[in-house]
Write an enzyme that holds these catalytic residues in place. Sequence first.
Site, short mmCIF file in Angstrom:
data_model
loop_
_atom_site.label_atom_id
_atom_site.label_comp_id
_atom_site.label_asym_id
_atom_site.label_seq_id
_atom_site.Cartn_x
_atom_site.Cartn_y
_atom_site.Cartn_z
N CYS A 177 80.24 42.44 17.17
CA CYS A 177 80.74 42.81 15.84
C CYS A 177 81.39 44.18 15.84
CB CYS A 177 79.61 42.74 14.81
SG CYS A 177 78.40 44.06 15.02
N CYS A 195 72.44 47.41 18.25
CA CYS A 195 73.50 47.27 17.26
C CYS A 195 72.80 47.32 15.90
CB CYS A 195 74.23 45.95 17.43
SG CYS A 195 75.24 45.55 15.99
N LYS A 220 40.20 42.87 57.45
CA LYS A 220 39.14 43.86 57.59
C LYS A 220 38.20 43.47 58.73
CE LYS A 220 39.24 44.68 52.62
NZ LYS A 220 38.62 44.50 51.31
N TYR A 257 36.12 43.50 45.40
CA TYR A 257 36.05 43.17 46.83
C TYR A 257 35.39 44.21 47.72
CZ TYR A 257 40.38 45.82 46.20
OH TYR A 257 41.29 46.76 45.82
N LYS A 284 52.06 43.28 54.68
CA LYS A 284 52.85 43.11 53.45
C LYS A 284 53.88 42.01 53.62
CE LYS A 284 53.23 46.88 50.95
NZ LYS A 284 52.84 47.30 49.62
N LEU A 298 45.24 51.76 52.38
CA LEU A 298 45.34 50.96 53.60
C LEU A 298 46.62 51.31 54.35
CD1 LEU A 298 44.42 47.55 51.99
CD2 LEU A 298 43.06 48.69 53.73
N ASP A 320 34.46 28.26 21.00
CA ASP A 320 34.82 29.63 20.62
C ASP A 320 34.23 29.99 19.26
OD1 ASP A 320 36.26 29.38 22.87
OD2 ASP A 320 38.23 29.72 21.98
N GLU A 322 41.72 38.75 53.36
CA GLU A 322 41.69 38.67 51.90
C GLU A 322 43.10 38.76 51.36
OE1 GLU A 322 39.27 41.81 50.25
OE2 GLU A 322 37.69 41.37 51.69
N LYS A 350 45.92 40.60 49.09
CA LYS A 350 46.16 41.97 48.63
C LYS A 350 46.71 41.89 47.21
CE LYS A 350 48.01 46.40 50.09
NZ LYS A 350 48.40 46.84 48.77
N ASP A 390 48.10 42.78 43.67
CA ASP A 390 49.06 43.81 43.28
C ASP A 390 48.72 44.32 41.88
OD1 ASP A 390 51.15 45.47 43.54
OD2 ASP A 390 52.72 43.96 43.27
N CYS A 413 75.88 41.04 11.98
CA CYS A 413 76.20 40.78 13.39
C CYS A 413 75.76 39.35 13.72
CB CYS A 413 75.49 41.81 14.26
SG CYS A 413 75.74 41.61 16.02
N CYS A 471 79.26 47.30 19.74
CA CYS A 471 78.66 45.98 19.88
C CYS A 471 79.71 44.96 20.35
CB CYS A 471 78.06 45.54 18.54
SG CYS A 471 77.42 43.86 18.60
N PHE A 474 30.65 30.85 19.60
CA PHE A 474 30.57 32.14 20.26
C PHE A 474 30.85 33.26 19.24
CE2 PHE A 474 32.21 35.79 22.56
CZ PHE A 474 31.35 35.88 23.65
N ASP A 475 31.91 33.09 18.47
CA ASP A 475 32.29 34.13 17.50
C ASP A 475 31.19 34.32 16.46
OD1 ASP A 475 34.60 34.53 18.81
OD2 ASP A 475 35.85 33.34 17.44
N ARG A 522 41.83 55.13 40.92
CA ARG A 522 41.91 55.71 42.25
C ARG A 522 42.37 57.17 42.22
NH1 ARG A 522 43.90 55.94 47.64
NH2 ARG A 522 46.09 56.20 47.21
S1 IVH Z 1 40.39 47.37 50.53
C1 IVH Z 1 39.50 51.35 52.41
N1 IVH Z 1 41.10 45.00 49.76
O1 IVH Z 1 45.47 48.11 48.13
C2 IVH Z 1 40.11 50.10 52.01
N2 IVH Z 1 42.35 46.87 48.96
O2 IVH Z 1 46.57 50.66 49.83
C3 IVH Z 1 40.14 49.99 50.57
N3 IVH Z 1 44.13 46.28 47.39
O3 IVH Z 1 44.07 51.01 46.83
C4 IVH Z 1 40.95 48.93 50.07
N4 IVH Z 1 43.80 44.10 47.42
O4 IVH Z 1 44.14 48.99 45.32
C5 IVH Z 1 41.36 46.32 49.68
N5 IVH Z 1 41.60 42.82 49.10
C6 IVH Z 1 41.85 44.14 49.04
C7 IVH Z 1 42.89 44.67 48.25
C8 IVH Z 1 43.10 46.05 48.24
C9 IVH Z 1 44.52 45.09 46.92
C10 IVH Z 1 44.77 47.58 47.05
C11 IVH Z 1 43.79 48.64 46.64
C12 IVH Z 1 44.05 49.82 47.51
C13 IVH Z 1 45.40 49.51 48.09
C14 IVH Z 1 45.42 50.03 49.52
#
Ligand code: IVH
Length: 676
Positions: free
Chosen positions: A418, A433, A297, A230, A321, A89, A39, A118, A120, A122, A439, A415, A42-43, A141
Amino acid sequence: MQGKPMDLQGIQEQIEHLRKELEEHNYRYYVLDTPVISDTVFDEKLKELEKLEQEYPQFQTDNSPTKRVGGTVTKDFPTVKHRFPMLSLSNSYSEEEIQEWIDRVQKAVGEVVTFVCELKYDGVAIGIRYVNGQLVQAITRGDGSQGEEVTENVRTIRTIPLTLKGDDYPEDFEIRGEIFLPLARFQALNDAREAAGEERYMNPRNTASGTLKLQDSSIVSERMLDCILYGIYSNEDLPQSHFEKVVKAQAWGFKTPSVDQRFIERCQGKEQILDFIHHWDTERTQLPFEIDGVVIKVDNETQQVELGSTAKSPRWAIAYKFKAEQAVTRLERVTYQVGRTGAITPVANLDPVLLAGTIVKRASLHNADQIEKLDLHIEDQVYVEKGGEIIPKITGVDMDNRPLGAQAVQFIQNCPECNTPLVRTEGEAQHYCPNRAGCPPQIKGAIEHFISRRAMDIEGMGPETIELLYRQGLIHDIADLYTLSYDDLIGLERLADKSVKNLLAGVEKSKQVPFERVLFGLGIRHVGETVAKRLAKHFKSMDALMMADKEALLQVDIIGEVIAASLMHYFEEAANREMVQRLMTYGLQTEVEAADGPHSDRLEGKKFVVSGVFHTFSRDELKATIESHGGINVSSISKKTDYVVAGDNMGPSKSEKAERLGIPIISEEEFKQLIA
Ligand code: IVH
């Protein structure tokens, strides 16, 4: 005159070389997780580049690695139309629904379909546009047809390349993915916030989303967001297969879903898809980030086009989900905790219930608004869930089963410790508080914070000792620690000769702790480690800081109105000023030290794994020492590791691995000889 253009050209080349080098190291460190320089080195290189860019502003560019630390302030994020609509989706929650979707797809396509599964992620969806291999724009988005431009903030995300590698990328394309806050960063951020007397954030997703819209990109930079990409969109030629596009994007320097870790997988038919889903339904708790499901997909783009989209979502993809682990139980009562800073946290006391393998008896209710939002009544049947935080939360109430005459939960007004009337500042969610100096949990909490590892690091002392000394009337504030004597302590519960000497030695040693940590240790609201560091660097001494007015405080880059007001408020109180004066008299460090510690290149390029507990160093000190001598700290042992520095209690699996790979295991003493 004649030589000048040549010189300039040379400088431009030097700048470009440095940029390329730094981006490559950045890629190795953050995307591949296999750094090759320390590091510190790098710095140094980054500083060199910064200096050149300042001296030769004609060579500045938006995609220089120097931009990763942020520094720009964006007042409004302009709304921009998406060039390709950003669809969402459709969701499914059962295996039957997945089967139905597969059947529909097969029927519509009428030929063999390969699927890609893949994770999903969050987080927050992002679309990033590259032209000629350069990042030019990043858009959220939004409503799917237009989003907000957050380019400057996205440039700070280390796993997103500013300039692409290779030469086979389309001239103009967009890549989409998810920005998220890794769980460890989320925990660390919340711990730091708590230490600075700020409210904890609710969950990693909202925090990532809020961070992306912060006006000050240097704060975005410090948060260390991450991003997995992705989806690639372009009017130019690309592979027909979604899977292959993702693999290509990886070669251009993007962090894409890892094939090795099964973050992405090609599947033929239902069995393989379900196997992927089942695998991640159990394994997701092991991931360093949150996912809320799996996305399936259709791999082939011609087939995707054939299937088409509805107004909202493509027919060629579906999300599965996961069910949140949830339990229902009875709310017995609400109790209230007083934090170190006086923040009041309501806690739900529940009938014990099994949730995700552990028995849950208590859940955080966060604040008064949360109680109101849930319309919580005593005796309610409540839904309990586990999210990114370890503490479970109440997500809802079963209104149909509310007992007759149940009492609505009323937030307390005084509180519980106290009895001081609570206050709630406008714009803040939490009640406080205000009785800081009187306290008990606030007094003990302030001392606990002061002695903690990241502040004064006083060994031989912990919450129990503080409790004991407070009960005995020996300490009322942090300065009292420096008045303790052997005679005060000897003979107290659990305090024999050795522990008393240990404790006093720890107190004495803390007088060497640098000013910035003393300042952090004071526990001034909103003054976390980062702020304390910057304040120390800017004002150089406690005296100067105490004398600073609001205007002077606002001169420091990261200090805004809230922090300035908090500092002013702290130092306006006579009791605080007196206490700080006492600390100075007792000999604590209240000025910035002139020189840094020793430096050398003895360990240049050598990779170290540090494990266990040490006697003369804290772990952080040991790591800093390795770096100041040119070494590199890595987190896990591999063939490339040069040394394992072993302290007490090093795990057996680590020593076995080191032995198997023939990597020398050295002690603290041997390490010292290496740099002597
Ligand atoms: S594909 C047209 N792949 O889920 C399809 N989405 O409700 C475009 N997300 O807005 C999405 N992981 O933010 C895709 N492996 C993944 C994902 C993913 C998370 C989210 C993405 C999207 C929402 C769909």
